[in-house]
Design an enzyme around this catalytic site. Structure first.
Site, short mmCIF file in Angstrom:
data_model
loop_
_atom_site.label_atom_id
_atom_site.label_comp_id
_atom_site.label_asym_id
_atom_site.label_seq_id
_atom_site.Cartn_x
_atom_site.Cartn_y
_atom_site.Cartn_z
N SER A 127 0.84 -1.20 0.00
CA SER A 127 0.00 0.00 0.00
C SER A 127 0.87 1.25 0.00
O SER A 127 2.00 1.24 0.53
CB SER A 127 -0.85 -0.02 1.28
OG SER A 127 -1.41 1.24 1.52
N TYR A 152 -2.31 -1.48 10.96
CA TYR A 152 -2.49 -1.98 9.59
C TYR A 152 -1.28 -1.59 8.71
O TYR A 152 -0.68 -2.43 8.05
CB TYR A 152 -3.78 -1.41 8.98
CG TYR A 152 -3.83 -1.57 7.48
CD1 TYR A 152 -4.08 -2.82 6.90
CD2 TYR A 152 -3.61 -0.49 6.62
CE1 TYR A 152 -4.09 -2.97 5.52
CE2 TYR A 152 -3.61 -0.64 5.24
CZ TYR A 152 -3.87 -1.88 4.70
OH TYR A 152 -3.87 -2.04 3.33
N LYS A 156 1.96 -3.82 6.75
CA LYS A 156 2.44 -3.75 5.35
C LYS A 156 3.95 -3.51 5.32
O LYS A 156 4.67 -4.11 4.53
CB LYS A 156 1.70 -2.64 4.58
CG LYS A 156 0.22 -2.91 4.35
CD LYS A 156 -0.02 -4.12 3.47
CE LYS A 156 -1.49 -4.42 3.28
NZ LYS A 156 -1.77 -5.75 2.72
P1 NAD Z 1 -10.98 -7.21 1.00
O1 NAD Z 1 -11.19 -7.25 2.46
O2 NAD Z 1 -12.15 -6.91 0.13
O3 NAD Z 1 -10.33 -8.58 0.51
C1 NAD Z 1 -9.45 -9.34 1.31
C2 NAD Z 1 -9.93 -10.77 1.28
O4 NAD Z 1 -9.04 -11.57 2.06
C3 NAD Z 1 -11.33 -10.96 1.86
O5 NAD Z 1 -12.13 -11.69 0.95
C4 NAD Z 1 -11.10 -11.74 3.16
O6 NAD Z 1 -12.18 -12.62 3.44
C5 NAD Z 1 -9.82 -12.49 2.83
N1 NAD Z 1 -8.99 -12.87 3.98
C6 NAD Z 1 -8.56 -12.09 5.01
N2 NAD Z 1 -7.76 -12.80 5.84
C7 NAD Z 1 -7.69 -14.06 5.33
C8 NAD Z 1 -7.03 -15.26 5.72
N3 NAD Z 1 -6.28 -15.32 6.81
N4 NAD Z 1 -7.19 -16.35 4.94
C9 NAD Z 1 -7.95 -16.34 3.84
N5 NAD Z 1 -8.60 -15.23 3.41
C10 NAD Z 1 -8.47 -14.11 4.14
O7 NAD Z 1 -9.80 -6.16 0.71
P2 NAD Z 1 -9.28 -5.55 -0.66
O8 NAD Z 1 -9.66 -4.12 -0.69
O9 NAD Z 1 -9.65 -6.41 -1.79
O10 NAD Z 1 -7.72 -5.59 -0.39
C11 NAD Z 1 -6.92 -6.68 -0.82
C12 NAD Z 1 -5.49 -6.45 -0.35
O11 NAD Z 1 -5.03 -5.20 -0.85
C13 NAD Z 1 -5.34 -6.39 1.17
O12 NAD Z 1 -4.13 -7.01 1.53
C14 NAD Z 1 -5.26 -4.90 1.45
O13 NAD Z 1 -4.56 -4.62 2.62
C15 NAD Z 1 -4.53 -4.41 0.22
N6 NAD Z 1 -4.78 -2.98 -0.06
C16 NAD Z 1 -6.05 -2.54 -0.19
C17 NAD Z 1 -6.30 -1.18 -0.41
C18 NAD Z 1 -7.70 -0.66 -0.53
O14 NAD Z 1 -7.88 0.55 -0.40
N7 NAD Z 1 -8.70 -1.48 -0.80
C19 NAD Z 1 -5.22 -0.28 -0.50
C20 NAD Z 1 -3.92 -0.79 -0.39
C21 NAD Z 1 -3.70 -2.15 -0.16
N1 UFG Z 2 -12.79 11.24 3.43
C1 UFG Z 2 -13.79 12.14 3.74
N2 UFG Z 2 -14.96 11.65 4.21
C2 UFG Z 2 -15.19 10.31 4.37
C3 UFG Z 2 -14.16 9.40 4.05
C4 UFG Z 2 -12.96 9.91 3.59
O1 UFG Z 2 -13.62 13.35 3.61
O2 UFG Z 2 -16.28 9.94 4.83
C5 UFG Z 2 -11.52 11.77 2.90
C6 UFG Z 2 -10.33 11.42 3.79
O3 UFG Z 2 -10.19 12.36 4.80
C7 UFG Z 2 -9.21 11.44 2.76
C8 UFG Z 2 -9.88 10.99 1.46
O4 UFG Z 2 -11.27 11.17 1.66
O5 UFG Z 2 -8.77 12.75 2.59
C9 UFG Z 2 -9.61 9.53 1.14
O6 UFG Z 2 -9.92 8.75 2.28
P1 UFG Z 2 -9.99 7.16 2.25
O7 UFG Z 2 -10.29 6.71 3.62
O8 UFG Z 2 -10.89 6.72 1.15
O9 UFG Z 2 -8.53 6.76 1.79
P2 UFG Z 2 -7.14 6.99 2.52
O10 UFG Z 2 -6.23 7.53 1.50
O11 UFG Z 2 -7.26 7.74 3.77
O12 UFG Z 2 -6.78 5.50 2.93
C10 UFG Z 2 -6.35 4.59 1.94
C11 UFG Z 2 -6.66 3.15 2.33
C12 UFG Z 2 -5.84 2.74 3.52
C13 UFG Z 2 -4.39 3.06 3.31
C14 UFG Z 2 -4.24 4.52 2.97
C15 UFG Z 2 -2.84 4.93 2.67
O13 UFG Z 2 -8.02 2.99 2.63
O14 UFG Z 2 -5.95 1.34 3.65
O15 UFG Z 2 -5.01 4.78 1.77
O16 UFG Z 2 -2.37 4.26 1.55
F1 UFG Z 2 -3.69 2.80 4.44
#
Ligand code: NAD
Ligand code: UFG
Length: 341
Positions: A127, A152, A156
C-alpha cells in the site's frame, strides 16, 4: 499451451475478485483461497457468470498450514497473488493483535509452504501507506519507507521487510511488492464491487451510499489543508486498472527478476471535492456534504510516480475518475446492500 495456475489468496474480496476476472481474460487459471472473513460466497457465482468459466474456490485460512497445503498439493501452482489480509485502518488500532496475527501469519505461512511445492513467484498487495507522511509528491518507489500511524500500515511495512529478507537468501525466488494507491470503481457489469460492512471508512463507498439514499450526506474531513481547494488529495485508481496491473506484473515475475517494487496509481492527484464533483457529473446524482473536522492520521496529499511501472511492466491506468464514479455508482445502484439480499 497449458494455462498457468495462479493461486489468488483473498480472491473473493474487492480487488481479488476483479483480478480473478482479468486473469481469466488473459488466459490464466485462477484458483481462489479465502476464509470469507470480509467477503461473501455470493461473489463466486457472479465471477463465474462474468467469465463464463468455472472458478476453483477453496474456503480456507491462509494462516492455516493444512489449508494452504491442501490447495498447493492438489494444484500445480505457477504463482501466488497474495491479497488476503485485514485492511481497516481504524479497526487495526482497536484490534492490533488480530491484525498482526492475520497479516503477518498469512505471509509467513505462504513463505513456508510455497517452497515445499516449488512455487517461486508471488505478488504481494502492499500500500502507499508504507511511504508514511510524504515530504514530496509524486511518490517514487525508491523513496524511503515512512512511519506507519496504525497497526495496519505497520503490517504492510513488516511484510515488505519479510519479503526483502527472504529474497536476499533465495535469489531464485521472485516477489513483486505492489503499492496500491486508492482503488475505487467496480466491474462494468455491476455484479461485483466494494461492499464494506457497516459505516464505510473510505470515501468512495461512503459517497455511493449517499447516492442511493442510505446516508443523508457526506462529511468531508477538513477543508483547510494546503491544497488548491483545501481538501486532501489522493490518487484514485479504477479497480479494473489495478487488476490489470497484477496480470502485467505476473509476466514480469515469470522472467525471473528477483524482487521488484511498483506503485500502482494513475499519477494524478484528485481532491475530495473534485471527486464529489466528478461523481455528480458522471452520474447526475447530487451528493450533499458538510465540512467536518480533519480526520486524525490523514496525509495532506499523495499520488504515485507511475514511470517505473509503465517502463518495466507496461502499466498505464486507462480509466478516469469519472469512469470510476460511474461504475461505483452502477454497482451500488444494482446492489444497494452489497452482497446481502
Ligand atoms: P478485502 O477485504 O475486500 O479482501 C481481502 C480478502 O481476504 C477478503 O475476501 C477476506 O475474506 C480475505 N482474507 C482475510 N484474511 C484471510 C485469511 N487469513 N485467509 C484467507 N482469506 C483471508 O480487501 P481488498 O480491498 O480487496 O484488499 C486486498 C489487499 O489489498 C489487502 O491485503 C489490502 O490490505 C490491500 N490494499 C487494499 C487497499 C484498498 O484501499 N482497498 C489499498 C492498499 C492495499
Ligand atoms: N474522506 C472524507 N470523508 C469520508 C471518508 C474519507 O472526507 O467519509 C476523505 C479522507 O479524509 C481522505 C480521502 O477522503 O482525505 C480519502 O480517504 P480514504 O479513507 O478513502 O482513503 P485513505 O487515502 O485515507 O486511505 C487509503 C486506504 C488505507 C491506506 C491509505 C494509505 O483505505 O488502507 O489509503 O495508503 F492505508
Amino acid at each position: 499451451m497449458e494455462r498457468k495456475n495462479i493461486l489468488v489468496t483473498g480472491g473473493m474480496g474487492y480487488i481479488g475478485s476483479h483480478t480473478v476476472i482479468k486473469l481469466v481474460e488473459y488466459g490464466y487459471n485462477p484458483i481462489i483461497i479465502d476464509n470469507l472473513a470480509n467477503s461473501s460466497e455470493k461473489v463466486l457465482p457472479r465471477l463465474e457468470k462474468i467469465t463464463g468459466t468455472k472458478i476453483a474456490f477453496y474456503k480456507g485460512d491462509v494462516c492455516n498450514r493444512e489449508d494452504v497445503d491442501k490447495v498447493l498439493s492438489e494444484n500445480k501452482i505457477d504463482a501466488v497473488i497474495h491479497f488476503a489480509g485485514l485492511k481497516a485502518v481504524g479497526e487495526s488500532v482497536q484490534k492490533p493483535v488480530e491484525y498482526y496475527r492475520n497479516n503477518l501469519d498469512s505471509t509467513l505461512t505462504l513463505l513456508e509452504e510455497m517452497p515445499k511445492y516449488g512455487v517461486k513467484n508471488i505478488i504481494f498487495s502492499s500500500s502507499a501507506t508504507v511511504y508514511g507522511t510524504p515530504t514530496h509528491v509524486p511518490l517514487v518507489e525508491s523513496d524511503p519507507i515512512g512511519q506507519a500511524t496504525n497497526p495496519y500500515g505497520q503490517t504492510k511495512i513488516i511484510q515488505e521487510g519479510i519479503f526483502q529478507d527472504y529474497c536476499h537468501v533465495h535469489p531464485d525466488f521472485n516477489v513483486a511488492l505492489l503499492r496500491y494507491f486508492n482503488p475505487i470503481g467496480a466491474h462494468a457489469s455491476g455484479l461485483i464491487g466494494e461492499a464494506p460492512n457497516g459505516i464505510p471508512n473510505n470515501l468512495m463507498p461512503y459517497v455511493t451510499q449517499v447516492a442511493v439514499g442510505k446516508r443523508d450526506h457526506l462529511s468531508i474531513f477538513g477543508d483547510d489543508y494546503n491544497t488548491p481547494d483545501g481538501t486532501c488529495i489522493r490518487d484514485y485508481i479504477h479497480v479494473v486498472d489495478l487488476a490489470e496491473g497484477h496480470v502485467l506484473t505476473l509476466k514480469k515475475l515469470f522472467e525471473n527478476p528477483g524482487l521488484v517494487i511498483y506503485n500502482l496509481g494513475t499519477g494524478k492527484g484528485t481532491s475530495v471535492l473534485e471527486l464529489v464533483h466528478a461523481y455528480e457529473k458522471a452520474t447526475g446524482v447530487k451528493i450533499p456534504y458538510v465540512i467536518a473536522p480533519r480526520r486524525a492520521g490523514d496525509v495532506e496529499a499523495n499520488y504515485a510516480a507511475t514511470d517505473k511501472a509503465e517502463r518495466e511492466i507496461g502499466f498505464k491506468a486507462k480509466y478516469t475518475v469519472e469512469d470510476s464514479c460511474r461504475d461505483s455508482n452502477h454497482w451500488q445502484q444494482m446492489n444497494p446492500n452489497g452482497y446481502e439480499d
